[in-house]
Design a protein around this motif. Sequence first.
Motif, mmCIF file in Angstrom:
data_model
loop_
_atom_site.group_PDB
_atom_site.id
_atom_site.type_symbol
_atom_site.label_atom_id
_atom_site.label_comp_id
_atom_site.label_asym_id
_atom_site.label_seq_id
_atom_site.Cartn_x
_atom_site.Cartn_y
_atom_site.Cartn_z
ATOM 1 N N LEU A 1 8.778 -8.523 -0.870
ATOM 2 C CA LEU A 1 7.577 -8.821 -2.285
ATOM 3 C C LEU A 1 7.218 -6.979 -2.148
ATOM 4 O O LEU A 1 6.810 -6.467 -2.957
ATOM 5 C CB LEU A 1 6.587 -9.231 -1.705
ATOM 6 C CG LEU A 1 7.019 -10.934 -2.188
ATOM 7 C CD1 LEU A 1 6.641 -11.386 -1.041
ATOM 8 C CD2 LEU A 1 7.818 -11.033 -3.190
ATOM 9 N N ASN A 2 7.113 -6.750 -0.626
ATOM 10 C CA ASN A 2 6.443 -5.153 -1.196
ATOM 11 C C ASN A 2 7.165 -4.118 -1.788
ATOM 12 O O ASN A 2 6.886 -3.005 -2.402
ATOM 13 C CB ASN A 2 6.280 -4.171 0.553
ATOM 14 C CG ASN A 2 4.520 -5.209 1.313
ATOM 15 O OD1 ASN A 2 4.248 -6.032 0.149
ATOM 16 N ND2 ASN A 2 5.246 -5.329 3.010
ATOM 17 N N LEU A 3 8.833 -4.025 -1.728
ATOM 18 C CA LEU A 3 9.435 -3.344 -2.016
ATOM 19 C C LEU A 3 9.545 -3.616 -4.131
ATOM 20 O O LEU A 3 9.233 -2.880 -4.654
ATOM 21 C CB LEU A 3 10.801 -3.396 -2.017
ATOM 22 C CG LEU A 3 12.159 -3.079 -2.646
ATOM 23 C CD1 LEU A 3 12.087 -1.315 -2.244
ATOM 24 C CD2 LEU A 3 13.424 -3.502 -1.282
ATOM 25 N N LEU A 4 8.619 -4.870 -3.923
ATOM 26 C CA LEU A 4 9.320 -5.279 -6.208
ATOM 27 C C LEU A 4 8.645 -5.283 -6.501
ATOM 28 O O LEU A 4 7.748 -3.818 -7.469
ATOM 29 C CB LEU A 4 9.711 -6.801 -5.508
ATOM 30 C CG LEU A 4 9.151 -7.299 -6.819
ATOM 31 C CD1 LEU A 4 10.895 -6.785 -7.667
ATOM 32 C CD2 LEU A 4 8.949 -8.917 -7.158
ATOM 33 N N TRP A 5 6.401 -4.360 -5.215
ATOM 34 C CA TRP A 5 5.793 -4.003 -5.849
ATOM 35 C C TRP A 5 5.489 -2.695 -6.284
ATOM 36 O O TRP A 5 4.591 -2.432 -6.803
ATOM 37 C CB TRP A 5 4.626 -4.837 -5.022
ATOM 38 C CG TRP A 5 3.643 -6.598 -4.951
ATOM 39 C CD1 TRP A 5 3.880 -7.927 -4.584
ATOM 40 C CD2 TRP A 5 3.470 -6.363 -7.293
ATOM 41 N NE1 TRP A 5 3.067 -8.566 -5.125
ATOM 42 C CE2 TRP A 5 2.824 -7.945 -6.647
ATOM 43 C CE3 TRP A 5 3.115 -6.053 -7.671
ATOM 44 C CZ2 TRP A 5 2.123 -8.926 -7.590
ATOM 45 C CZ3 TRP A 5 1.921 -6.732 -8.348
ATOM 46 C CH2 TRP A 5 2.180 -8.014 -8.758
ATOM 47 N N GLY A 6 6.152 -2.155 -4.975
ATOM 48 C CA GLY A 6 6.963 -0.868 -4.835
ATOM 49 C C GLY A 6 7.235 -0.415 -6.266
ATOM 50 O O GLY A 6 6.789 0.873 -7.178
#
Length: 283
Positions: A20-25
């Motif tokens: 999720l953090n990678l996607l949001w990044g």
Amino acid sequence: MQLNLDGFAAMVPTMVDLGLNLLWGVVILGLGWWIAGVLGRWVRRLAQRSDRIDRTIVPMFCTTVIWAVRIFTLIAVLAQLGVQTASIIAVLGAAGLAVGLALQGTLQNIAAGIMLLILRPIRAGEYIALSSGSDGTVEEVGLFLTRLVQGDGIHVTLPNSTIWNATITNYSRNATRRFDMAVGVRYGDDLDLAMATLRDLVSAHPLALQTPAPEVRVFEYRDNVVLVNVRVWAESARYWEFRWDLLHKTRLALDAAGLRPPVPVRELIQANSEEGAAPSRLA
């Protein structure tokens, strides 16, 4: 087997959070890059529509706005991925110092560009000449480079430090410009008639400014001609049009008044020896 399943189950929340953090990044990066482009185009259009903003500073200002948004976007992406941005900023500061020492010439161009925009010795659309030999109409003053367009249409790109360190002659800053024309009047011709003809010519010319008043004065005496100086002012935007037209009409007006062209003339006098002269004798 049960231990492996338990370990995998324990890793699932971490992997989900990382994904999720990678996607949001990625979303933040794409959104920030898009906002930077939109904001840069909006600032450019807004600056070009305003009469109070000098268009010389528009390219550098737009570039600064775009990269400021992109840098903040990169910092936000790193923060989203869990990277300590404080340490990143410290590392970037140290790296910036090292890069600055290695690229002193580039930093000089940036500093020179900022000084050119603050002091404004040149502006977009003005015709300038540099002591380095370059000349042309200023097209753009960028963060590193300045672009000039010569009279023959050739683009010249110069580092900002070159312009800042050169003597700048600005031909367009003043609204008016003076033209001095030397006219030769042959000896034997009517000097007063020539001066009156020139005075009438510049007084009646539609591009010649009458304030300051045109001047026609005897300037110099030479071997074959008397030089008469014609001093007249014109609008800077129409200076060359006025210059060429006045040079053309001057010769026509002097010819119509019966004054001869100042062609160099040499008179040769030959002394003939007396006939029958006794030859000289040597002692």
